[in-house]
Scaffold this active site. Structure first.
Site, PDB file in Angstrom:
ATOM      1  NE  ARG A  46      48.749  30.854  49.852  1.00 52.62           N
ATOM      2  CZ  ARG A  46      48.162  30.738  48.550  1.00 52.62           C
ATOM      3  NH1 ARG A  46      48.527  30.081  47.446  1.00 52.62           N
ATOM      4  NH2 ARG A  46      46.783  31.536  48.410  1.00 52.62           N
TER       5      ARG A  46
ATOM      6  CG  HIS B  51      35.310  36.596  42.878  1.00 50.58           C
ATOM      7  ND1 HIS B  51      35.377  37.501  42.010  1.00 50.58           N
ATOM      8  CD2 HIS B  51      34.414  36.967  43.673  1.00 50.58           C
ATOM      9  CE1 HIS B  51      34.753  38.319  41.899  1.00 50.58           C
ATOM     10  NE2 HIS B  51      33.755  38.039  43.019  1.00 50.58           N
TER      11      HIS B  51
ATOM     12  CD  GLU C  96      40.821  46.603  45.518  1.00 46.19           C
ATOM     13  OE1 GLU C  96      40.443  46.029  44.659  1.00 46.19           O
ATOM     14  OE2 GLU C  96      41.927  46.329  46.174  1.00 46.19           O
TER      15      GLU C  96
ATOM     16  CE  LYS D 291      41.841  40.511  50.098  1.00 50.38           C
ATOM     17  NZ  LYS D 291      42.577  39.524  49.402  1.00 50.38           N
TER      18      LYS D 291
HETATM   19  P1  ADP Z   1      41.169  36.777  47.635  1.00 46.13           P
HETATM   20  O1  ADP Z   1      42.372  36.888  48.521  1.00 46.13           O
HETATM   21  O2  ADP Z   1      40.006  36.523  48.250  1.00 46.13           O
HETATM   22  O3  ADP Z   1      41.419  35.601  46.537  1.00 46.13           O
HETATM   23  P2  ADP Z   1      41.864  38.750  45.829  1.00 46.13           P
HETATM   24  O4  ADP Z   1      41.955  40.255  46.099  1.00 46.13           O
HETATM   25  O5  ADP Z   1      43.029  37.843  45.367  1.00 46.13           O
HETATM   26  O6  ADP Z   1      40.921  37.928  46.739  1.00 46.13           O
HETATM   27  O7  ADP Z   1      40.606  38.672  44.388  1.00 46.13           O
HETATM   28  C1  ADP Z   1      40.160  37.627  43.703  1.00 46.13           C
HETATM   29  C2  ADP Z   1      39.649  37.986  42.766  1.00 46.13           C
HETATM   30  O8  ADP Z   1      38.557  38.706  42.674  1.00 46.13           O
HETATM   31  C3  ADP Z   1      40.488  38.347  41.683  1.00 46.13           C
HETATM   32  O9  ADP Z   1      41.339  37.353  40.851  1.00 46.13           O
HETATM   33  C4  ADP Z   1      39.549  39.090  40.569  1.00 46.13           C
HETATM   34  O10 ADP Z   1      39.052  38.189  39.866  1.00 46.13           O
HETATM   35  C5  ADP Z   1      38.566  39.560  41.573  1.00 46.13           C
HETATM   36  N1  ADP Z   1      38.830  41.049  41.998  1.00 46.13           N
HETATM   37  C6  ADP Z   1      39.589  41.789  43.017  1.00 46.13           C
HETATM   38  N2  ADP Z   1      39.476  42.647  43.104  1.00 46.13           N
HETATM   39  C7  ADP Z   1      38.975  43.238  42.112  1.00 46.13           C
HETATM   40  C8  ADP Z   1      38.613  44.403  41.540  1.00 46.13           C
HETATM   41  N3  ADP Z   1      38.905  45.540  42.352  1.00 46.13           N
HETATM   42  N4  ADP Z   1      37.774  44.568  40.566  1.00 46.13           N
HETATM   43  C9  ADP Z   1      37.464  43.664  39.826  1.00 46.13           C
HETATM   44  N5  ADP Z   1      37.551  42.227  40.283  1.00 46.13           N
HETATM   45  C10 ADP Z   1      38.440  42.124  41.201  1.00 46.13           C
END
Ligand code: ADP
Length: 501
Positions: free
Chosen positions: A294, A237, A202, A118
């Site tokens: 993907r 999530h 973040e 990331k």
């Molecule tokens: P992963 O790769 O584990 O799926 P992501 O970065 O795609 O992680 O985030 C998954 C979920 O977590 C997002 O869809 C959202 O619901 C929540 N999320 C991620 N970052 C944030 C953030 N900065 N603030 C609030 N929710 C977040």
């Protein structure tokens, strides 16, 4: 230009079948691989050839790179499609495939590598004008410095694993007093899950929507986007309901988000199908989250509204064809919704509920698509993700798609395991979902397991199946109408039981 004649699908279940179907339409032969737990799976029967690659645990089967490459050599395979999960985002695998003289149906190992982290993804994307969530640009090695940054961003903050995926290694920190404890947890979780304890901070967006953009790129630098998917209904999530288009985007935001997604893809010289994920706050400011290199689980909703077969495009791109579609050719037509039918008990924290599918009858009819990999009588293995199927509905607008979804959920008969079907029906009729004001906190804010009586539902569905079996035994073909009536009544009965109080 190399023409692909035989594809090995390094995956299982619904996605293996989904890929094989398109391959067949393109006159490409298919090779399935399967573990001992999946011997009876439909994807094994559907393929032109099928090879057992090992014991049930994925580390001994679906993740066994040497074995997969050996089979390719033996069977004269010329390309591998990795599906999603397993080896699909493993840059080392993509590299090995290439080195073996085979075509990897996906992006370059370099793109996978960059976007697999990331932090590296954010660094690459920062070459363009792409909004990012405020936070630390690098992995945290100095806690005091990290606390200072957290303070300046303002609590709550989110600690995330750079190598993260599947919602793992993510911790919300409400205030400074919790910082050290949550940090320790995130690092150890990330270390255990990914073998990499790097974490970063973040700003925690308190009421976000998860919106992602589908992109396609070819080997000649052409990149297009196929609009958005709204994926905010999540538990842990992780997505359960997805739709396209999103009720929250204006045409202007859609265009801007699309441009950003194409730039993110450009920042790592992307080719193939990919997804750029964003979160959007209440004021409709959106921020880049990550890119998935993907085919995505929820890709069917994009296929429904654009008419594009994403797997076919992936194969054509891998063969070296330039994109056949230009951005101006694409238009959103109608509305599609997907629900993930997991063997999970929503009334018990969505924990997996493994067992045998005693009854398994799929919905059908106008505007209904079911992508699944199971049949009645099969067991859901404990070794893999417990998703049974994806149910997708399509209509000329959102309301029609929702209505079709409720009708299709009522027709779906599954007994033997608890599923997310009752939960998804609850979502479809919830006013916050219907009016579009939902965000990723939908489950914690609006869902209470008491609104479902899933245990009873299973009994009801079992009873309905028994009654209809008895009726068809006694009435044979002579009165099929009554048989349908029994099912319809059972459905209505069930539907009423799911209604929110
Ligand atoms: P992963 O790769 O584990 O799926 P992501 O970065 O795609 O992680 O985030 C998954 C979920 O977590 C997002 O869809 C959202 O619901 C929540 N999320 C991620 N970052 C944030 C953030 N900065 N603030 C609030 N929710 C977040």
């Amino acid at each position: 230009m190399p023409q692909i004649r035989k594809i090995l699908i390094a995956n299982r279940g619904e996605i293996a079948l989904r890929i094989m179907r398109t391959a067949r339409e393109m006159d490409i032969a298919t090779v399935a691989v399967f573990s001992e737990a999946d011997r009876a799976s439909p994807h094994v029967r559907y393929a032109d050839e099928a090879v057992c690659i090992g014991a049930a645990p994925s580390s001994e089967s679906y993740l066994n790179i040497d074995k997969i490459l050996e089979i390719c050599e033996e069977l004269g395979v010329d390309a591998i499609h990795p599906g999603y999960g397993f080896l699909s985002e493993n840059a080392g695998f993509a590299k090995r495939v290439k080195e073996a003289g085979l075509i990897f149906i996906g992006p370059s190992p370099e793109s996978i590598e960059i976007m697999g982290s990331k932090l590296a993804a954010k660094r690459a994307a920062s070459k363009y004008n792409i909004p990012m969530v405020p936070g630390t640009p690098d992995a945290i090695d100095d806690r005091n410095e990290a606390k200072r940054i957290a303070d300046s961003i303002g609590y709550p903050i989110l600690i995330k694993a750079s190598a993260g995926g599947g919602g793992k290694g993510m911790r919300v920190v409400e205030n400074e007093a919790e910082f050290d404890e949550q940090m320790d947890r995130a690092v150890s979780e990330a270390q255990a899950a990914f073998g990499d304890g790097s974490v970063f901070i973040e700003k925690y967006i308190t009421s976000p929507k998860h919106i992602e953009i589908q992109v396609l790129g070819d080997h000649y630098g052409n990149i297009i986007h196929l609009f958005e998917r709204e994926c905010s209904i999540q538990r842990r999530h992780q997505k359960v309901v997805e739709e396209a288009p999103s009720i929250s985007l204006t045409p202007e935001i859609r265009e801007e988000m699309g441009r950003c997604a194409v730039d993110v893809a450009r920042s790592c010289n992307y080719y193939g199908a990919g997804t750029v994920e964003f979160i959007m706050d209440e004021n409709r400011n959106f921020y880049f989250l990550e890119m998935n290199t993907r085919l995505q689980v929820e890709h069917p909703v994009t296929e429904m509204i654009t008419g594009v077969d994403l797997v076919k495009e992936m194969i054509r791109i891998a063969e070296g064809h330039p994109l056949a579609i230009a951005q101006e050719d694409l238009q959103i037509r109608g509305h599609a919704i997907e629900i993930r039918v997991y063997a999970e008990d929503a009334s018990n924290h969505f924990l997996p509920d493994i067992g045998t599918l005693h009854t398994y009858v799929k919905p059908d009819g106008n505007g209904v698509r079911v992508d699944d990999g199971f049949e009645q009588g099969m067991e859901i293995p404990i070794y893999y993700d417990p998703m049974i199927a994806k149910l997708i509905t399509y209509g000329e607008n959102r309301e029609t798609a929702i209505r079709k979804m409720m009708r299709a959920i009522d027709e779906y008969q599954i007994t033997g395991v608890q599923t997310t079907l009752p939960f998804c029906r609850f979502v479809m009729q919830h006013e916050v979902f219907v009016n579009g004001s939902f965000d990723t906190n939908f489950v914690s804010r609006h869902f209470n397991p008491d609104v479902l009586s899933t245990k009873n539902d299973e009994e009801v569905a079992g009873l309905a199946a028994l009654i209809s079996a008895l009726l068809s035994d006694t009435l044979h073909e002579s009165k099929p109408v009554q048989n349908e009536e029994v099912n319809a009544n059972a459905s209505k009965w069930r539907a009423r039981r799911f209604t929110a109080h």
